[in-house]
Enzyme design. Structure first.
Site, mmCIF file in Angstrom:
data_model
loop_
_atom_site.group_PDB
_atom_site.id
_atom_site.type_symbol
_atom_site.label_atom_id
_atom_site.label_comp_id
_atom_site.label_asym_id
_atom_site.label_seq_id
_atom_site.Cartn_x
_atom_site.Cartn_y
_atom_site.Cartn_z
ATOM 1 N N ASP A 190 5.991 5.259 -4.028
ATOM 2 C CA ASP A 190 7.377 5.408 -3.703
ATOM 3 C C ASP A 190 7.420 6.959 -3.637
ATOM 4 O OD1 ASP A 190 7.624 2.659 -4.266
ATOM 5 O OD2 ASP A 190 7.976 3.229 -6.422
ATOM 6 N N GLU A 209 14.034 -2.850 0.971
ATOM 7 C CA GLU A 209 14.304 -2.072 0.085
ATOM 8 C C GLU A 209 13.775 -0.651 0.534
ATOM 9 O OE1 GLU A 209 11.822 -3.219 -3.488
ATOM 10 O OE2 GLU A 209 9.913 -2.953 -2.298
HETATM 11 O O1 FUB Z 1 7.899 1.100 -7.633
HETATM 12 C C1 FUB Z 1 8.765 -0.018 -7.895
HETATM 13 C C2 FUB Z 1 9.439 -0.633 -6.710
HETATM 14 O O2 FUB Z 1 8.420 -1.002 -5.836
HETATM 15 C C3 FUB Z 1 10.086 0.393 -5.983
HETATM 16 O O3 FUB Z 1 11.607 0.614 -6.486
HETATM 17 C C4 FUB Z 1 10.261 -0.262 -4.594
HETATM 18 O O4 FUB Z 1 10.689 0.214 -3.564
HETATM 19 C C5 FUB Z 1 8.833 -0.829 -4.428
HETATM 20 O O5 FUB Z 1 7.949 0.144 -3.824
#
Ligand code: FUB
Length: 324
Positions: free
Chosen positions: A14, A225
């Site tokens: 991320d 996301e």
């Molecule tokens: O790293 C945890 C979660 O996985 C993140 O918040 C999302 O965007 C995904 O990458």
């Protein structure tokens, strides 16, 4: 052509990259081994601290500045320090991070430092009115600062459609059919960067080529996301992960609030379930920071951050640079 992981001594994911004080700083999640079984709620992403990375330019040595914030520093957090981001204003550095509060609801916190590498001192409570995951900050040319956020399934965005948290919608659920997809969120940050302004939380509209909201069943294009905002030649680029179809996609608009019109894909699926990125300009070139699970041989929650150059065509469309 895949790039090399930025670091191999820890797992990182991320990546939120910014140029601060003439260097590239990367604010990643710090993945760790766990016995928690994989599920579609993301319980296996059980991270407990953040490290900040920096490099003086593409290809140069990467410094791990060590632990910048840890779960035990933050009184309101129970677990899962997920994807963070950072911003600078007024001579200070602000780390924005999502985590579950003591009742298991994801909120977004802010922590402050004098240096981009931290250590960061957290506020004792999450940002009032914050919810869900994946905060991404953007400071516009006029100094206005914004926080984009949201994530489906384990990220709980679908639990907030009534304005109150609805636990019955927790888990891998989202609207389906020919109805608009759930929309990511944005809030303008207060002058001191610790709160949302009285404007409150707004929705980010992502439209198709006909000006219609992207539909819930359009999993190749709907927001899932990992929101990110950058500006190129006066246009606002909102980019994001499509989740279960594993693309990094982008949409273009004329305002930091949107609406944004879908523009295409920046990154095809990588090794591993999640995909998450940031985009930053450094010395006149543009770079995509992203992660994959090649180093861990495909373990979804053990990811590694990488970077690749991107280019724009004359219409402002993004693609990966062929020569890296
Ligand atoms: O790293 C945890 C979660 O996985 C993140 O918040 C999302 O965007 C995904 O990458």
């Amino acid at each position: 052509m895949a790039s090399a992981p930025l670091v191999t001594h820890i797992y990182t994911a991320d990546p939120s990259a910014h140029v601060f004080e003439g260097k590239i700083y990367v604010y990643p999640s710090h993945d760790r081994e766990t016995d928690i079984k994989f599920n579609d709620n993301g319980d296996q992403y059980d991270m407990a601290d953040y490290h900040v990375l920096s490099l003086s330019g593409p290809g140069s040595e990467v410094t791990d500045h060590g632990v910048a914030l840890t779960v035990s520093d933050v009184p309101w957090v129970s677990k899962q320090l997920w994807a963070p981001d950072a911003a600078t204003k007024n001579g200070k550095y602000y780390l924005y991070f999502p985590a579950r509060d003591k009742s298991g609801i994801f909120r977004i916190g802010v922590a402050v430092a004098d240096k981009p590498s931290g250590p960061f001192k957290p506020d004792p409570e999450p940002i009032p009115g914050s919810f869900s995951i994946d905060p991404a900050s953007f400071v516009d040319d006029d100094g206005s600062a914004y926080l984009y956020f949201g994530g489906l399934w384990g990220g709980q965005l679908q639990c907030w459609t009534s304005g109150k948290f609805d636990d019955s919608k927790s888990g891998p659920q989202e609207p389906s059919g020919n109805v608009p997809a759930l929309l990511p969120k944005v809030a303008k940050l207060s002058e001191n960067m610790h709160k949302f302004t009285s404007e409150g939380v707004k929705e980010i509209e992502i439209l198709d080529e006909h000006g219609t909201l992207i539909q819930a069943d359009d999993h190749d294009r709907r927001f899932f996301e990992a929101p990110w905002m950058h500006k190129y030649k006066g246009k606002y680029y909102f980019s994001y992960s499509t989740g279960d179809t594993h693309y990094i996609a982008y949409a273009i608009g004329d305002s930091p609030y949107g609406p944004f019109t879908y523009g295409g894909r920046i990154l095809e699926p990588v090794v591993g379930w999640t995909t998450h990125h940031s985009i930053v300009e450094f010395e006149g070139k543009w770079y995509l920071f992203y992660h994959d699970c090649e180093l861990s041989k495909g373990v979804d929650h053990l990811r590694s951050v990488r970077m690749r150059e991107i280019v724009y065509d004359e219409q402002g469309k993004i693609s990966l640079a062929e020569k890296q």
